[in-house]
Design a protein around this motif. Structure first.
Motif, PDB file in Angstrom:
ATOM      1  N   LEU A   1       0.776  -1.192   0.029  1.00 56.64           N
ATOM      2  CA  LEU A   1      -0.005  -0.072  -0.157  1.00 56.64           C
ATOM      3  C   LEU A   1       0.687   1.267   0.176  1.00 56.64           C
ATOM      4  CD1 LEU A   1      -2.814  -1.032   2.543  1.00 56.64           C
ATOM      5  CD2 LEU A   1      -2.970  -0.805   0.113  1.00 56.64           C
ATOM      6  N   PHE A   2       1.937   1.391   0.938  1.00 57.13           N
ATOM      7  CA  PHE A   2       2.938   2.671   0.837  1.00 57.13           C
ATOM      8  C   PHE A   2       3.711   2.802  -0.304  1.00 57.13           C
ATOM      9  CE2 PHE A   2       6.347   5.178   1.707  1.00 57.13           C
ATOM     10  CZ  PHE A   2       5.861   5.842   2.596  1.00 57.13           C
ATOM     11  N   ALA A   3       4.022   1.491  -1.122  1.00 52.06           N
ATOM     12  CA  ALA A   3       4.633   1.507  -2.325  1.00 52.06           C
ATOM     13  C   ALA A   3       3.789   2.204  -3.513  1.00 52.06           C
ATOM     14  CB  ALA A   3       5.112   0.238  -2.893  1.00 52.06           C
TER      15      ALA A   3
ATOM     16  N   VAL B   1      12.882  -5.747  -0.047  1.00 50.94           N
ATOM     17  CA  VAL B   1      13.098  -5.465  -1.442  1.00 50.94           C
ATOM     18  C   VAL B   1      12.235  -6.304  -2.339  1.00 50.94           C
ATOM     19  CG1 VAL B   1      14.717  -5.623  -3.248  1.00 50.94           C
ATOM     20  CG2 VAL B   1      15.333  -4.705  -0.886  1.00 50.94           C
ATOM     21  N   ALA B   2      12.283  -7.584  -1.828  1.00 49.31           N
ATOM     22  CA  ALA B   2      11.132  -8.556  -2.519  1.00 49.31           C
ATOM     23  C   ALA B   2       9.704  -8.242  -2.797  1.00 49.31           C
ATOM     24  CB  ALA B   2      11.225  -9.941  -1.888  1.00 49.31           C
ATOM     25  N   ALA B   3       9.294  -7.534  -1.624  1.00 52.11           N
ATOM     26  CA  ALA B   3       7.971  -6.962  -1.711  1.00 52.11           C
ATOM     27  C   ALA B   3       7.625  -5.733  -2.384  1.00 52.11           C
ATOM     28  CB  ALA B   3       7.416  -6.667   0.033  1.00 52.11           C
ATOM     29  N   LEU B   4       8.814  -5.066  -2.608  1.00 49.94           N
ATOM     30  CA  LEU B   4       8.636  -3.561  -3.054  1.00 49.94           C
ATOM     31  C   LEU B   4       9.118  -3.982  -4.609  1.00 49.94           C
ATOM     32  CD1 LEU B   4      10.249  -1.200  -0.527  1.00 49.94           C
ATOM     33  CD2 LEU B   4       7.643  -1.645  -1.254  1.00 49.94           C
ATOM     34  N   LEU B   5       9.717  -4.884  -5.188  1.00 54.83           N
ATOM     35  CA  LEU B   5      10.267  -5.326  -6.541  1.00 54.83           C
ATOM     36  C   LEU B   5       9.185  -5.023  -7.294  1.00 54.83           C
ATOM     37  CD1 LEU B   5      13.331  -5.656  -7.319  1.00 54.83           C
ATOM     38  CD2 LEU B   5      12.678  -8.239  -7.273  1.00 54.83           C
ATOM     39  N   ARG B   6       7.958  -5.812  -7.327  1.00 54.31           N
ATOM     40  CA  ARG B   6       6.960  -5.800  -8.478  1.00 54.31           C
ATOM     41  C   ARG B   6       6.278  -4.486  -8.571  1.00 54.31           C
ATOM     42  NH1 ARG B   6       1.738  -7.515  -7.624  1.00 54.31           N
ATOM     43  NH2 ARG B   6       2.212  -8.483  -5.265  1.00 54.31           N
ATOM     44  N   PRO B   7       6.067  -3.671  -7.470  1.00 55.13           N
ATOM     45  CA  PRO B   7       5.230  -2.535  -7.820  1.00 55.13           C
ATOM     46  C   PRO B   7       6.095  -1.546  -8.666  1.00 55.13           C
ATOM     47  CG  PRO B   7       4.983  -3.098  -5.382  1.00 55.13           C
ATOM     48  CD  PRO B   7       5.847  -4.170  -6.153  1.00 55.13           C
ATOM     49  N   ILE B   8       7.441  -1.664  -8.292  1.00 60.26           N
ATOM     50  CA  ILE B   8       8.401  -0.737  -9.000  1.00 60.26           C
ATOM     51  C   ILE B   8       8.556  -1.127 -10.386  1.00 60.26           C
ATOM     52  CG2 ILE B   8      10.927   0.022  -9.115  1.00 60.26           C
ATOM     53  CD1 ILE B   8      11.035  -0.183  -5.983  1.00 60.26           C
TER      54      ILE B   8
ATOM     55  N   ASP C   1      -9.424   9.085  -6.625  1.00 61.82           N
ATOM     56  CA  ASP C   1      -9.461   9.219  -5.129  1.00 61.82           C
ATOM     57  C   ASP C   1      -9.594   7.801  -4.633  1.00 61.82           C
ATOM     58  OD1 ASP C   1      -9.920  11.962  -5.153  1.00 61.82           O
ATOM     59  OD2 ASP C   1     -12.078  11.917  -4.990  1.00 61.82           O
ATOM     60  N   ASN C   2      -9.692   6.867  -5.344  1.00 61.36           N
ATOM     61  CA  ASN C   2      -9.497   5.334  -5.025  1.00 61.36           C
ATOM     62  C   ASN C   2      -8.250   4.784  -5.417  1.00 61.36           C
ATOM     63  OD1 ASN C   2     -12.339   4.790  -3.470  1.00 61.36           O
ATOM     64  ND2 ASN C   2     -13.189   4.802  -5.680  1.00 61.36           N
ATOM     65  N   HIS C   3      -7.488   5.565  -5.822  1.00 63.29           N
ATOM     66  CA  HIS C   3      -6.303   5.203  -6.115  1.00 63.29           C
ATOM     67  C   HIS C   3      -6.225   3.912  -7.140  1.00 63.29           C
ATOM     68  CE1 HIS C   3      -4.427   7.871  -3.425  1.00 63.29           C
ATOM     69  NE2 HIS C   3      -5.216   7.427  -2.344  1.00 63.29           N
ATOM     70  N   LEU C   4      -7.385   3.676  -7.984  1.00 61.80           N
ATOM     71  CA  LEU C   4      -7.511   2.392  -8.963  1.00 61.80           C
ATOM     72  C   LEU C   4      -6.461   2.507 -10.153  1.00 61.80           C
ATOM     73  CD1 LEU C   4     -11.254   1.735  -8.809  1.00 61.80           C
ATOM     74  CD2 LEU C   4      -9.467   0.651  -7.499  1.00 61.80           C
ATOM     75  N   ARG C   5      -5.720   3.633 -10.301  1.00 59.52           N
ATOM     76  CA  ARG C   5      -4.804   3.959 -11.289  1.00 59.52           C
ATOM     77  C   ARG C   5      -3.571   3.477 -11.057  1.00 59.52           C
ATOM     78  NH1 ARG C   5      -6.828   3.860 -16.303  1.00 59.52           N
ATOM     79  NH2 ARG C   5      -8.374   5.481 -16.949  1.00 59.52           N
ATOM     80  N   ASN C   6      -3.434   3.185  -9.643  1.00 59.86           N
ATOM     81  CA  ASN C   6      -1.933   3.080  -9.102  1.00 59.86           C
ATOM     82  C   ASN C   6      -1.865   1.717  -8.523  1.00 59.86           C
ATOM     83  OD1 ASN C   6      -1.470   5.882  -9.400  1.00 59.86           O
ATOM     84  ND2 ASN C   6      -2.278   6.278  -7.234  1.00 59.86           N
ATOM     85  N   LEU C   7      -2.568   0.727  -8.886  1.00 57.74           N
ATOM     86  CA  LEU C   7      -2.442  -0.676  -8.737  1.00 57.74           C
ATOM     87  C   LEU C   7      -1.129  -1.269  -9.352  1.00 57.74           C
ATOM     88  CD1 LEU C   7      -6.005  -2.046  -9.049  1.00 57.74           C
ATOM     89  CD2 LEU C   7      -5.052  -1.373  -7.032  1.00 57.74           C
ATOM     90  N   ASN C   8      -0.558  -2.047  -8.594  1.00 56.05           N
ATOM     91  CA  ASN C   8       0.687  -2.532  -9.020  1.00 56.05           C
ATOM     92  C   ASN C   8       0.739  -3.442 -10.158  1.00 56.05           C
ATOM     93  OD1 ASN C   8       1.799  -1.402  -6.747  1.00 56.05           O
ATOM     94  ND2 ASN C   8       1.393  -3.041  -5.518  1.00 56.05           N
ATOM     95  N   SER C   9      -0.354  -4.436 -10.295  1.00 58.38           N
ATOM     96  CA  SER C   9      -0.141  -5.496 -11.279  1.00 58.38           C
ATOM     97  C   SER C   9      -1.661  -5.530 -12.130  1.00 58.38           C
ATOM     98  CB  SER C   9      -0.208  -6.680 -10.512  1.00 58.38           C
ATOM     99  OG  SER C   9       0.901  -6.686  -9.758  1.00 58.38           O
ATOM    100  N   PHE C  10      -2.506  -4.573 -11.943  1.00 60.12           N
ATOM    101  CA  PHE C  10      -3.831  -4.464 -12.694  1.00 60.12           C
ATOM    102  C   PHE C  10      -4.000  -3.117 -13.563  1.00 60.12           C
ATOM    103  CE2 PHE C  10      -4.013  -8.244 -10.520  1.00 60.12           C
ATOM    104  CZ  PHE C  10      -4.517  -9.202 -11.378  1.00 60.12           C
ATOM    105  N   PHE C  11      -4.652  -2.966 -14.369  1.00 60.75           N
ATOM    106  CA  PHE C  11      -5.017  -1.851 -15.164  1.00 60.75           C
ATOM    107  C   PHE C  11      -6.660  -1.864 -15.266  1.00 60.75           C
ATOM    108  CE2 PHE C  11      -6.163   0.536 -18.973  1.00 60.75           C
ATOM    109  CZ  PHE C  11      -5.626   1.913 -18.641  1.00 60.75           C
ATOM    110  N   LEU C  12      -7.117  -0.891 -14.864  1.00 57.99           N
ATOM    111  CA  LEU C  12      -8.678  -0.819 -14.889  1.00 57.99           C
ATOM    112  C   LEU C  12      -9.149  -0.281 -16.472  1.00 57.99           C
ATOM    113  CD1 LEU C  12     -11.676  -0.934 -13.880  1.00 57.99           C
ATOM    114  CD2 LEU C  12     -11.312   1.679 -13.200  1.00 57.99           C
ATOM    115  N   VAL C  13      -9.706  -1.469 -17.199  1.00 50.48           N
ATOM    116  CA  VAL C  13     -10.021  -1.312 -18.496  1.00 50.48           C
ATOM    117  C   VAL C  13     -11.371  -0.771 -18.822  1.00 50.48           C
ATOM    118  CG1 VAL C  13     -10.328  -2.807 -20.759  1.00 50.48           C
ATOM    119  CG2 VAL C  13      -8.503  -3.578 -19.127  1.00 50.48           C
TER     120      VAL C  13
END
Length: 574
Positions: A78-80, A112-119, A225-237
């Motif tokens: 969530l922080f990432a 580092v492993a937890a933050l790797l994928r979001p980055i 506002d819901n940060h749905l554009r900032n998901l790490n692995s999914f894009f809202l189509v």
């Protein structure tokens, strides 16, 4: 005695040589060294067993197992999600600060492993501009506390093995916090040395349909506002609202109750969508959402072609519910349950108990693979894990219980509440590290009992006799730094500890100053991707070259050594 010293010296030199020049696993090399000590009757199996259950070693193992529960929390993810933005400098400051802070209390490799994928998955700042700083910040943060890095715990286990009480939780903090502060400044100033590398890798993209429940806190707020554009692995189509498709989805669109949100993303990380509050995946409607999913391809002779999941009675026919759908990498409009199926569609299924026993599977599907998907912790479980671990840390710092006692109760509580499973802990048990430390402790005992450490210390003492003890201290520090780049941090600490202790005794000074030189020196892995696990993680992911670590890490290494050489003798006087 001379022959015994020569044999131990040969084993010691052979171990270093094998670590530096061979491609064998460190655990195998240390195991071979241990067997040589047994064969030459220099050490005994009983001695090794005593070293294996050293309180410091057991505490380290317990800490690494306990960190698994913390990895499962959504706090770092969530922080990432909120830290990543288009401004490179601000993003770098946020991520390195987060990595350092988290690594003070968690295993830095796990951080580092937890933050790797979001980055890796974001497209705001090139991942190559962030990953090496992320790793270095985790290393620096780990130096601030006893549990921040396995290196400190390894050194503590050696220290306790010599008959001393355990180092305190914040014993490393005065020097570590100075290293962290100065290191972050150096990394920020030197950020222009980082390469810009665009790494693309093929990902298994699926279209996943989730339903927004009326009580969801997402309702009434915009996509932004819901940060749905900032998901790490999914894009809202798209959004399906009252049978109508809204696409493309703009950041200003307001979420309404009963909306169906269609995401495109990686199948392995569906748990990210489950962390969204007040939503349900299609499979959850059928009560089949599991942590083991099955990926299939719709066969050309399947009777499902041309039908929707709903009209085909998919749930009853196969005891499975569709979680996601993939079709030639293209978006598929509409509700997941109402999409008309086509030949070659990839379906991700949450399978029930009877799925495998159904006799019609081969007729309809080609089985691709089983996909392990980790179910997210509930909000209550998240806070329970974080609160429980924080309580253990407070109790340890206040000396109400030992760290080992606190961790044992924490692991037991996680098992009882099914936050982690016993099978999972068995799989994650750090057996290689246990072997390395046990073998290294046995070797250290052999070096001391044979008199080799004293002989080497006397030789070094005569070399530095015309100089102050500070030069001997600096020599230990520099050799440890070089060794940690050539082998690994834990191996460097294990090999240098007995020599450091003996050298301190030859000068009749406080051995803790030399021990700290080993501890901080073994963590100074900023010139090579191979000396530290976090460096290796980002090396493979970021597409870096070896020279990138040298170019970016050299100024940091110089500053790190200088600060350590000045502050360790100040806080741990000779």
């Amino acid at each position: 005695m001379y022959m015994e010293q020569a044999a131990v010296a040969a084993i010691f030199i052979g171990t270093i040589g094998a670590l530096v020049f061979s491609h064998w696993r460190a655990a195998n090399i240390f195991s071979a060294a241990l067997l040589c000590l047994f064969a030459l009757q220099i050490s005994t199996v009983q001695t090794s067993l005593e070293k294996a259950v050293n309180p410091g070693v057991v505490t380290l193992l317990a800490l690494m197992l306990a960190s698994r529960a913390l990895e499962r929390t959504s706090l770092l993810k969530l922080f990432a999600r909120h830290a990543l933005e288009k401004n490179e400098t601000r993003t770098l400051i946020k991520l390195t600060g987060l990595s350092a802070l988290a690594s003070s209390f968690l295993n830095n490799t796990a951080v580092v492993a937890a933050l790797l994928r979001p980055i890796k998955n974001q497209n705001k700042v090139p991942a190559s501009k962030l990953l090496i700083p992320l790793s270095y910040a985790a290393i620096l943060g780990g130096t601030t506390t006893l549990i921040g890095t396995s290196t400190n715990m390894v050194v503590n286990s050696f220290w306790m093995d010599t008959g001393n009480p355990s180092l305190s939780f914040f014993a490393f903090f005065p020097v570590g916090i100075a290293l962290l502060g100065c290191g972050l400044v150096v990394m920020l100033l030197n950020r222009y040395m980082l390469p810009t590398i665009h790494v693309r890798e093929e990902q298994k993209q699926y279209f996943v349909d989730i339903k927004v429940m009326p009580e969801s806190p997402l309702v009434g707020k915009s996509i932004s506002d819901n940060h749905l554009r900032n998901l790490n692995s999914f894009f809202l189509v798209e959004i399906i609202r009252r049978g109508q498709s809204i696409a493309p989805v703009r950041p200003t669109h307001i979420i309404e109750a009963e909306d169906r949100l269609v995401f495109s993303g990686e199948i392995n990380h569906i748990e990210e969508l489950q962390t969204l509050p007040g939503v349900k995946l299609f499979a959850e409607h059928s009560g089949l959402m599991s942590d083991n999913l099955v990926e299939v391809v719709l066969a050309s002779n399947s009777g499902l072609i041309g039908k929707t999941l709903k009209s085909a009675g998919f749930r009853a026919m196969f005891d499975a519910a569709v979680v996601g759908l993939k079709r030639n990498g293209l978006s598929v409009p509409g509700k997941l349950g109402e999409i008309i199926l086509k030949e070659g569609d990839n379906l991700l299924l949450a399978a029930g108990r009877d799925f495998r026993s159904r006799k019609n599977l081969d007729k309809h599907f080609i089985l691709v693979t089983d996909v392990v998907v980790e179910q997210p912790l509930s909000l209550k479980a998240n806070w329970g894990v974080i609160g429980g671990f924080s309580l253990v840390m407070v109790a340890t710092i206040c000396q109400w219980v030992s760290l080992l006692q606190g961790l044992v109760f924490f692991i037991a509580a996680c098992l009882a509440t099914k936050v982690v499973k016993s099978a999972e802990l068995k799989r994650l048990f750090p057996f290689d590290l246990w072997i390395i430390i046990t073998a290294a402790l046995t070797m250290a005992d052999a070096m001391i009992s044979s008199g080799l450490s004293a002989t080497l210390a006397e030789s070094l003492h005569s070399t530095f006799s015309e100089q102050s003890v500070w030069f001997a201290f600096l020599g230990i520090l520099l050799v440890t730094v070089v060794l940690t780049e050539l082998v690994t941090n834990n191996a460097a600490a294990a090999l240098m500890f007995p020599l450091a202790i003996s050298l301190a005794e030859s000068f009749s000074v406080n051995p803790l100053s030399f021990v700290m030189a080993v501890a901080f020196g073994a963590s100074a892995s900023f010139l090579s991707p191979y000396g530290y696990q976090t460096n290796l993680l980002v090396f493979n992911t970021g597409g870096y070259k070896f020279i990138d670590f040298v170019r970016y890490g050299l100024p940091l290494t110089i500053v790190y050594i200088s600060i350590t050489a000045l502050l360790v003798p100040y806080f741990f006087p000779f």
